[in-house]
Design a protein around this motif. Structure first.
Motif: not given
Ligand code: ZN
Ligand code: KG4
Length: 348
Positions: A117, A121, A142, A316
């Motif tokens: 993930h 980003h 985040s 996201d």
């Molecule tokens: Zn995120």
């Protein structure tokens, strides 16, 4: 080649189609990026409820993927691969995306790519700006993470530091709750801070001088800590008999000043230490107006190129997962159909 990306690590169900451009400086173009946000569902509970999140991902995933294909004017046979977020995140939520991607890969015969993930980003910076001058120091900030990474080569990530306790976004969400501003807290505090005095309330800044026992290989002085700050705000709020709207704005502005200063200071210390050719900030908190302004201001003063994702690529989304997946696919890395979600997947 076009790739389908799928992201379900937290409270957004997202699917996107990203295409290679053939231009080495700006390698990817977004053909579609569909995001079904669950914010209205979790708002009622004051935060993300994991069980509700995974159930909603199941309801939304098929429609979101179909819509991403339609928006990109693509059929399954037009795709070259499927990329999916493997972790980190909420395991029940991750499992929905991973299971869907594996089933789609098995049915279509397309290769599967597992994406971290946070690598997603970081890739949002390239999606929006093109390839970064390397080496680059990137702050990923985040709701679940606050970490500095050194990117020496495309697709390689070395952890330089991380938070010892709360993530910055988590601190925003908790402080917003204390101030009665609802969920998610980041955008609400960001908005209110504009009308507050950022010097009105003295709040502590935490500086870490020793290595973390859990990460003795890192010096530790670039680490972050936000739980003391959150506790100080809680103590301040409890010590008053209710706050006027001006006082709430003052707390928001004072809190935001301390968080943004801590983030920007360490990013630029790291940039100097590792002789970075550029710096970047990605992740949900990179949508913050003060953080964006201070990054650009400090970058200009230091004559160091500074990069941000667009606002829509900050939080996201699956386009960043698709792009990171394309990079991995081109490096020859694919996953097998026994891929499993990993809630605590490490990066690098
Ligand atoms: Zn995120
Ligand atoms: O990257 P993201 O969408 O999800 C995670 O991977 O965690 O980040 C969500 C986080 C939340 O904590 C939210 O409050 C924060 O990003 N956030 C902001 C802003 N917009 C979103 N924080 C500060 N200022 C903002 N404008």
């Amino acid at each position: 080649m076009r790739i389908l990306g799928i992201e379900t690590s937290c409270d957004e169900t997202s699917a996107a189609v990203v295409e290679e451009t053939g231009d080495a400086a700006k390698p990817w173009a977004i053909r579609s990026n569909v995001i079904a946000s669950q914010v209205p569902i979790h708002r009622e509970w004051g935060g993300v409820v994991p069980e509700l999140a995974s159930r909603q991902h199941i309801r939304d995933i098929c429609g979101v993927v179909e819509r991403a294909l339609v928006d990109a004017d693509a059929k399954w046979r037009d795709l070259g691969a499927i990329a999916v977020t493997q972790g980190p995140g909420l395991v029940g939520s991750l499992l929905v995306g991973v299971s869907f991607a594996k089933a789609a890969a098995a049915a279509s015969g397309l290769p599967l790519v597992a994406v971290h993930h946070l690598a997603g980003h970081i890739e949002s910076l390239v999606l929006h700006n093109g390839e970064l001058p390397l080496p680059s120091v990137v702050l990923v900030v985040s709701g679940g993470h606050t970490s500095l990474y050194l990117v020496e080569r495309p697709g390689s990530y070395q952890t330089l530091s991380r938070t010892r306790d709360d993530a910055a976004g988590e601190a925003y969400d908790k402080v917003a709750k204390l101030l009665g501003l609802g969920y998610p807290g980041g955008p609400a505090i960001d908005r209110l801070a504009n009308s507050g005095n950022d010097r009105a309330i003295a709040l502590p800044t935490t500086r870490l001088t020793h290595a973390d026992r859990n990460a003795p290989e890192l010096k530790g002085d670039l680490d972050f800590s936000f739980s003391g700050l959150k506790t100080a705000v809680a103590r301040y709020v409890r010590g008053r008999e209710g706050l006027s709207s001006q006082e709430i704005a003052d707390v928001a502005a004072s809190f935001q000043r301390v968080v943004v200063t801590a983030l920007i200071d360490r990013l630029f210390v790291a940039a100097r230490r590792y002789q970075a050719a550029s710096v970047g900030i990605a992740g949900g908190v990179s949508a913050n107006s003060r953080l964006r302004a201070e990054l650009m201001g400090r970058g200009e003063r230091r004559e160091l190129p500074a990069f941000l994702p667009s606002l829509s690529l900050s939080t996201d989304n699956a386009a960043m997962i698709a792009a990171a997946g394309l990079r991995k696919f081109r490096a020859g890395i694919t996953a097998s159909l026994d891929l499993n979600a990993d809630a605590a997947l490490p990066l690098g």
